[in-house]
Design a protein around this motif. Structure first.
Motif, short mmCIF file in Angstrom:
data_model
loop_
_atom_site.label_atom_id
_atom_site.label_comp_id
_atom_site.label_asym_id
_atom_site.label_seq_id
_atom_site.Cartn_x
_atom_site.Cartn_y
_atom_site.Cartn_z
N LEU A 79 2.46 2.93 5.00
CA LEU A 79 2.20 2.24 3.83
C LEU A 79 3.60 1.01 3.63
CD1 LEU A 79 0.39 2.04 0.87
CD2 LEU A 79 1.90 3.60 -0.21
N ALA A 80 3.44 -0.21 3.57
CA ALA A 80 3.86 -0.99 3.88
C ALA A 80 3.73 -2.30 3.06
CB ALA A 80 4.35 -2.01 5.64
N ALA A 81 4.34 -2.77 2.33
CA ALA A 81 4.69 -4.27 1.31
C ALA A 81 4.82 -5.24 2.39
CB ALA A 81 6.21 -4.18 0.68
N PHE A 82 4.60 -6.31 1.92
CA PHE A 82 4.41 -7.94 2.57
C PHE A 82 4.68 -8.10 1.69
CE2 PHE A 82 2.03 -4.59 5.04
CZ PHE A 82 1.64 -4.80 6.83
N LEU A 113 -10.11 -3.39 -0.37
CA LEU A 113 -9.16 -4.07 -1.56
C LEU A 113 -9.00 -3.17 -3.20
CD1 LEU A 113 -9.54 -7.97 -1.62
CD2 LEU A 113 -8.48 -7.14 0.02
N MET A 114 -7.95 -2.64 -3.04
CA MET A 114 -7.82 -1.87 -4.32
C MET A 114 -7.50 -3.51 -5.37
SD MET A 114 -9.72 0.37 -4.33
CE MET A 114 -9.06 1.21 -5.55
N LEU A 115 -7.18 -3.61 -7.30
CA LEU A 115 -7.04 -4.14 -8.07
C LEU A 115 -6.66 -3.22 -9.07
CD1 LEU A 115 -10.12 -6.58 -7.79
CD2 LEU A 115 -7.80 -6.43 -6.46
N HIS A 116 -5.27 -3.43 -9.06
CA HIS A 116 -4.73 -2.99 -10.80
C HIS A 116 -5.39 -3.46 -12.03
CE1 HIS A 116 -2.53 -5.99 -11.98
NE2 HIS A 116 -2.01 -6.40 -10.64
N GLY A 120 -0.06 -4.16 -14.81
CA GLY A 120 0.64 -3.74 -13.65
C GLY A 120 1.17 -4.76 -12.24
N ASP A 121 1.34 -4.05 -11.29
CA ASP A 121 1.42 -5.32 -10.37
C ASP A 121 0.64 -4.43 -8.19
OD1 ASP A 121 3.23 -3.12 -9.18
OD2 ASP A 121 5.01 -4.28 -10.15
N ASP A 122 1.44 -4.77 -7.56
CA ASP A 122 0.17 -3.75 -6.34
C ASP A 122 0.52 -3.15 -6.57
OD1 ASP A 122 2.73 -5.76 -6.19
OD2 ASP A 122 2.56 -5.38 -4.06
N THR A 123 2.17 -2.76 -6.51
CA THR A 123 3.00 -1.28 -6.89
C THR A 123 1.78 0.17 -7.70
OG1 THR A 123 4.05 -1.40 -8.04
CG2 THR A 123 4.86 -1.97 -5.70
N ASN A 124 0.93 -0.50 -8.59
CA ASN A 124 0.70 0.68 -9.33
C ASN A 124 0.10 2.06 -8.68
OD1 ASN A 124 0.68 -1.31 -12.60
ND2 ASN A 124 2.10 -0.50 -11.50
N LEU A 125 -0.60 1.88 -7.71
CA LEU A 125 -2.00 2.32 -7.59
C LEU A 125 -0.77 3.16 -6.15
CD1 LEU A 125 -4.58 0.93 -7.86
CD2 LEU A 125 -4.63 2.66 -9.18
N VAL A 126 0.21 3.00 -5.74
CA VAL A 126 0.74 3.72 -5.18
C VAL A 126 1.89 4.51 -4.94
CG1 VAL A 126 -0.45 1.67 -2.83
CG2 VAL A 126 1.79 1.57 -4.20
N LEU A 128 2.15 4.93 -9.08
CA LEU A 128 1.99 6.10 -10.21
C LEU A 128 0.88 6.80 -9.51
CD1 LEU A 128 2.26 3.38 -12.79
CD2 LEU A 128 3.35 4.81 -12.13
N VAL A 129 0.53 6.26 -8.67
CA VAL A 129 -0.43 7.05 -7.64
C VAL A 129 -0.27 7.47 -6.55
CG1 VAL A 129 -3.38 7.97 -7.86
CG2 VAL A 129 -2.71 6.46 -9.87
N ASP A 130 -0.76 8.83 -6.44
CA ASP A 130 -0.59 8.98 -4.66
C ASP A 130 -1.28 8.41 -4.00
OD1 ASP A 130 1.14 9.75 -2.06
OD2 ASP A 130 1.07 11.19 -2.94
N SER A 131 -1.68 6.83 -3.81
CA SER A 131 -2.98 6.78 -2.62
C SER A 131 -3.59 6.90 -1.25
CB SER A 131 -2.83 5.43 -3.30
OG SER A 131 -3.65 4.72 -4.59
N LYS A 132 -1.92 6.65 -0.51
CA LYS A 132 -1.40 7.43 0.15
C LYS A 132 -1.54 8.73 0.85
CE LYS A 132 2.00 7.35 4.41
NZ LYS A 132 1.62 8.61 4.66
N SER A 133 -1.36 9.45 0.14
CA SER A 133 -1.39 11.09 0.64
C SER A 133 -3.60 11.17 0.34
CB SER A 133 -1.38 11.88 -0.35
OG SER A 133 0.12 11.40 -0.17
N LEU A 134 -3.78 10.49 -0.92
CA LEU A 134 -5.69 10.38 -1.28
C LEU A 134 -6.31 9.83 -0.10
CD1 LEU A 134 -5.07 9.69 -4.95
CD2 LEU A 134 -5.13 11.78 -3.77
N LEU A 135 -5.20 8.53 0.45
CA LEU A 135 -6.57 7.72 1.98
C LEU A 135 -6.34 8.67 2.79
CD1 LEU A 135 -5.62 4.16 0.61
CD2 LEU A 135 -7.32 4.89 0.56
#
Length: 335
Positions: A79-82, A113-116, A120-126, A128-135
């Motif tokens: 999981l990385a920021a661009f 594509l996941m929309l907050h 919010g912003d692009d970091t919310n779902l990673v 405030l929610v552990d989307s990496k583990s869920l994915l």
């Protein structure tokens, strides 16, 4: 007597001069033509060799597909920021990207594509929610790896408006950039959109506004308000005119008002909401589900008796949504 010998010697000399001249001219002629003949032969050989090299270079390998995108192969998920410059927005634009374990740039992958939600912003779902583990869990359980990108949409509701042309930026800036960054499939059924709250609204609207690109959508607690709360209106610049709420603009962009036949073919919809949601009333979401059914689209639904409007609920609801999204998408391929 001496005079006669002199004439004989002179005649012999002239004869020798003529013979030597003829031989010399013949030799020069042979030397002038020989290099040209050799040159043509060598040039022919070089041309054939060059042709073989060019043919070999232009013939694609049957066993080694070309590398796509600039992201390198990796064993574990990441999981990385661009950040990149978006011409439509005239600014730098950031996003977070999940890349599945075993990612291989010789293959091609589907994209989600996941929309907050609002504020919010692009970091919310990673964060405030552990989307990496869920994915990770969703990829392991379905066997359908995908690249998942978390978009920063501000409070745009992901539409084009006088405030900002976010839909255009997604289509003309973000997607072309992602196709350069990652090894992605090209067909429309390999692209999906998901989101929560405002992002759920944006996801539903995007698949209806861009049916050639998106056919798969998962919307959790989508902001499909029948009546927008006054407290929210001032935070929705996409639907303000001269600082005042513009109901006509909201009505025009409502997903429910875009359910026309030309947008429905192949549409797959997942809806999730909590019955205890007071921000976007549960009845508004179920009403939209009924509107879908009325036009022949039967959504997959997940209703929670205790679910509210927030990250605690979305942490619980996203695993099923992620699995559903991945199951609708084609598998990664080497073609």
């Amino acid at each position: 007597m001496h005079r006669g010998k002199a004439w004989v010697l002179a005649g012999f000399g002239v004869l020798m001069f003529l013979l030597i001249g003829a031989f010399t001219r013949h030799s020069q002629s042979a030397e002038q033509h020989a290099p040209a003949t050799v040159s043509r032969q060598r040039q022919s050989a070089i041309t054939k060799q060059s042709s073989r090299k060019t043919q070999a270079a232009s013939t694609p390998s049957q066993t080694a597909p070309s590398i796509a995108g600039s992201t390198v192969a990796q064993t574990s998920s990441s999981l990385a920021a661009f950040t990149f410059f978006a011409p439509t927005l005239q600014r730098s634009w950031s996003y977070m990207a999940y890349v599945p374990a075993g990612y291989d740039p010789h293959k091609r992958y589907p994209l989600v594509l996941m929309l907050h939600g609002m504020d919010g912003d692009d970091t919310n779902l990673v964060q405030l929610v552990d989307s990496k583990s869920l994915l990770d869990e969703a990829v392991n359980s379905t066997g359908h790896p995908a690249v998942v990108v978390f978009v920063d949409g501000g409070n745009s509701f992901y539409v084009d408006s006088p405030a900002e042309k976010m839909q255009t930026a997604i289509m003309q800036d973000l997607l072309p950039h992602l196709k350069q960054q990652f090894a992605l499939l090209s067909q429309a059924d390999a692209y999906a959109v998901g989101g929560v709250s405002m992002g759920g609204y944006g996801a539903l609207r995007l698949v209806l506004a861009e049916p050639q690109q998106f056919r798969i959508v998962a919307a959790l607690s989508p902001a499909v308000w029948q009546q927008v709360p006054e407290a929210a209106q001032s935070r929705m610049p996409a639907f303000l005119t001269h600082g005042q709420w513009d109901q006509a603009r909201w009505d025009a962009d409502q997903p429910a008002n875009m359910l026309t036949a030309d947008r429905l073919a192949g549409l797959k919809v997942y809806l999730a909401s909590g019955q205890a949601d007071t921000t976007v009333p549960f009845t508004d979401v179920t009403h939209f589900a009924s509107q879908l059914q009325a036009v022949g689209v039967t959504p997959t639904t997940s209703w929670s008796a205790a679910g509210t409007h927030g990250f605690n609920y979305w942490q619980q609801a996203l695993p099923a949504a992620y699995q559903w999204l991945l199951q609708q998408l084609p598998r990664a391929t080497t073609n």
